[in-house]
Scaffold this active site. Structure first.
Site, mmCIF file in Angstrom:
data_model
loop_
_atom_site.group_PDB
_atom_site.id
_atom_site.type_symbol
_atom_site.label_atom_id
_atom_site.label_comp_id
_atom_site.label_asym_id
_atom_site.label_seq_id
_atom_site.Cartn_x
_atom_site.Cartn_y
_atom_site.Cartn_z
ATOM 1 N N GLU A 1 2.016 -8.471 -20.628
ATOM 2 C CA GLU A 1 3.460 -8.186 -20.501
ATOM 3 C C GLU A 1 4.544 -9.179 -20.196
ATOM 4 O OE1 GLU A 1 6.267 -4.819 -18.581
ATOM 5 O OE2 GLU A 1 4.175 -4.765 -17.868
ATOM 6 N N ASP A 2 4.029 -10.283 -19.351
ATOM 7 C CA ASP A 2 4.946 -11.337 -18.980
ATOM 8 C C ASP A 2 4.750 -12.492 -19.690
ATOM 9 O OD1 ASP A 2 6.197 -9.068 -17.433
ATOM 10 O OD2 ASP A 2 5.150 -9.760 -15.695
ATOM 11 N N ASP B 1 -1.337 15.082 16.742
ATOM 12 C CA ASP B 1 -2.082 14.226 16.096
ATOM 13 C C ASP B 1 -1.291 12.798 15.971
ATOM 14 O OD1 ASP B 1 -0.383 15.259 14.158
ATOM 15 O OD2 ASP B 1 -1.644 15.261 12.677
#
Ligand code: MN
Length: 506
Positions: free
Chosen positions: A87-88, A270
Site C-alpha cells: 500500500e505504501d 468484579d
C-alpha cells in the site's frame, strides 16, 4: 567482535522469542523467512516516517510484536511485518508472492483491500463492515492483523490531528471491538476499547479513572491477603499446578457497567477479580469447593460457564465471596486451555485443534457465510445499507445456539423465537409454521429460545402466508424481511385475483 543490535533488530528478537514460546514447532526455516520479511520491509519503507517522526518500520514491527504476544502463528506474524508494504511503497504484490509465497501474499492482499475504505458516516460504515465480513470469510488472519495494526495506531494516536484521531477511535470502538469480541478475542477487544475510550468519551474517561483510582489500590490489597490464605489451603489439599493472578477490569467495560448500576462503584464486584488457573476441569470444581469453605459465597453470584459456555464459547467458573474483612471478591476459576481461548480466541483454536491456521471454527464460518449470502440477496443498494444497519444490531447482540432435531445448529440472537428459527431453516418452513415443540414440550411461537434448546417446527401445508402479527414478535432481521416479502406477495396475488374477477365481470 561486539555485535551491536539496532532498536529494530531488538524488536525482531523479541518477536522471535514470543514465537518460540507459543509455537513449539517454530523452526529455522520460519525464522529465516521472518528475518527476510523484516529486511524486505525495512528496505521497502526506507526513508518513510510515521507522524511521530519514527522510521515507518517501527509500526510494522510493533504490529508483528502485538500479534506474537497474542499467540498468533509464524505465518500471520510474518504477514504482519509486510502488511503495509504494497500500500505504501512501490513494491507490487507479485514480488511478495515470488519471495514469500502464495499464502503470505494472499493475507497481505486482503489487508490492502481492507484499508481502502475509511469510516465516514453511515454509508462508509456499512461498506467497511461488509469488507470485514468478506475478509473474515476469506482468511480470518487478515482481520486479525488489521486488529493489531489498529492497536498500534491507537497507541500512537496522539500524533494524529484531532478530527482524524476521533474517526479512528470511533471506528475501533464501533466496528473492530465488537467483531473481536464475537471472535472470542477478549484481550484484543479490551485493548481496542480502552485505547479508544479517552478519544471518543474524554470526560467520561477522566471521570471513571478518577473515581476508581483509590478503589483499585484498596482492592489489590484485599486480593493479596486472600491469595495468601488460598495458597496455604491449596497446599493442604494437595492441589498443585495452580496459577493465581488478578485481573483488573477494563476501564471502558467498567464505565458501561457503572452506567447500568447508578454510577455506584460499591455495586461493581468484579473491579478486580482473582483468577485461578488449574490443570483440569476436576480441579476447577475442587477449587470452587475449597473457596466456598474458606469464604461465604454471595447468593446468585455462582456461575458455571464450564457446563454452560457463553455464546462466544467463553468457559470459566465464577463466584463472589465475602473475604474475612467483609469485602466482596470475585473469583474466576478455569483451566489453561479455557484461559487461552478466553484471551486469544482464534489463535488458541489453531493452537489446540491443530487445524490449518487461517481457517475458522465451523460455527463461525457458517455464521459469516449466512450474513454474506443474505446480503447478496438484497440487490437495491439503499435497502442494502438500511439492512446492514439492522444486521449490525443482530450482530452485536449476544448469540444463542439452538438445535434442530437432527442436531444442526442454528445461530440466533438472544430472545429469538421459534418463528425466527423457522425462517432460518427455510423460508417455506417460516411461512407455513403453525406451532413449535421445544425440548419435547409444546410451546407457543413467541416463546424466547435458549442456548441448547432442541426445536421442532410444526408446519401447516394448508397455510401459505405468514401472520402479519409475527412482525411484532420476531427478533431477527432475516425473519422480519422474509415475512414482509411474503406479505407483499400475498397482497399482489390478492389484488391480481380481484382484478381478474373484476375484468371478467365486464
Ligand atoms: Mn499499518
Amino acid at each position: 567482535m561486539l555485535y551491536h543490535m539496532t532498536n529494530h533488530e531488538e524488536k525482531l528478537a523479541a518477536i522471535i522469542l514470543n514465537l518460540k514460546k507459543f509455537n513449539p514447532d517454530f523452526d529455522v526455516e520460519q525464522e529465516s523467512l521472518l528475518r527476510k520479511a523484516f529486511e524486505f520491509a525495512q528496505q521497502a519503507h526506507a526513508g518513510q516516517k510515521r507522524l511521530s517522526g519514527e522510521d515507518y518500520i517501527v509500526h510494522s514491527l510493533a504490529t508483528a510484536k502485538i500479534l506474537s504476544e497474542m499467540h498468533f502463528d509464524p505465518v500471520t506474524v510474518t504477514a504482519g511485518i509486510l502488511h503495509d508494504v504494497p500500500e505504501d511503497t512501490e513494491i507490487e504484490l507479485e514480488e511478495i508472492k515470488r519471495i514469500f509465497g502464495k499464502e503470505i501474499a494472499g493475507i497481505v492482499r486482503g489487508i490492502t483491500k481492507l484499508s481502502k475504505v475509511k469510516y465516514r458516516g453511515m454509508e462508509r460504515y456499512a461498506e467497511n463492515l461488509r469488507k470485514m465480513f468478506v475478509a473474515m470469510a476469506t482468511d480470518i488472519r487478515t482481520v486479525v492483523i488489521k486488529f493489531c495494526d489498529r492497536i498500534h495506531n491507537l497507541q500512537t494516536l496522539q500524533h494524529q490531528p484531532p478530527h482524524k484521531a476521533l474517526r479512528i477511535a470511533k471506528e475501533s470502538m464501533e466496528i473492530y471491538a465488537p467483531i473481536a469480541n464475537r471472535l472470542g478475542l477478549g484481550e484484543v477487544k479490551g485493548k481496542l476499547e480502552d485505547l479508544a475510550f479517552p478519544y471518543v468519551y474524554p470526560q467520561e474517561h477522566a471521570w471513571v479513572k478518577s473515581v476508581t483510582k483509590d478503589m483499585f489500590k484498596h482492592k489489590e490489597k484485599v486480593i493479596d491477603k486472600a491469595k495468601k490464605t488460598l495458597i496455604k489451603s491449596l497446599r493442604e489439599e494437595n492441589i498443585t499446578d495452580v496459577i493465581i493472578n488478578s485481573r483488573v477490569k477494563n476501564l471502558y467495560s467498567l464505565y458501561l457497567k457503572l452506567m447500568t448500576h447508578d454510577k455506584n462503584l460499591d455495586r461493581i464486584y468484579d473491579l478486580i477479580a482473582m483468577r485461578i488457573i488449574v490443570k483440569d476441569i476436576k480441579d476447577c470444581y475442587a477449587v470452587l469447593g475449597l473457596v466456598h469453605t474458606l469464604w461465604t459465597p454471595l447468593k446468585g453470584r455462582i456461575k458455571d460457564y464450564i457446563a454452560q459456555p457463553k455464546p462466544n464459547n467463553y468457559q470459566s467458573l465464577h463466584t463472589s465471596v465475602f473475604t474475612d474483612e467483609g469485602e466482596v471478591l470475585e473469583i474466576q476459576i478455569r483451566t489453561q486451555e479455557m484461559h487461552d481461548y478466553a484471551e486469544y480466541g482464534i489463535a488458541a483454536h489453531w493452537q489446540y485443534s491443530e487445524k490449518r491456521a487461517g481457517t475458522l471454527p465451523d460455527s463461525y464460518r457458517e455464521w459469516i457465510n449466512n450474513l454474506l449470502d443474505w446480503q447478496k440477496e438484497i440487490a437495491d443498494s439503499n435497502q442494502y445499507l438500511e439492512n446492514l444497519q439492522k444486521v449490525r444490531l443482530d450482530f452485536f447482540r449476544n448469540r444463542i445456539f439452538v438445535f434442530t432435531p437432527k442436531g444442526d445448529v442454528i445461530d440466533l440472537p438472544e430472545d429469538a423465537t421459534p418463528i425466527d428459527f423457522a425462517y432460518h431453516i427455510h423460508t417455506d418452513v417460516g411461512n407455513r409454521c403453525s406451532g413449535a415443540i421445544i425440548n419435547n414440550n409444546q410451546a407457543s411461537l413467541s416463546q424466547p429460545l435458549k442456548s441448547g434448546d432442541i426445536v421442532t417446527i410444526i408446519t401447516n401445508d394448508a397455510r401459505s402466508w405468514p401472520n402479519p402479527d409475527w412482525l411484532q414478535i420476531v427478533k431477527t432481521t432475516l425473519a422480519r424481511e422474509k415475512i414482509k416479502e411474503a406479505l407483499r406477495k400475498q397482497h399482489n396475488a390478492l389484488s391480481n385475483k380481484l382484478r381478474n374477477k373484476f375484468n371478467r365481470l365486464f
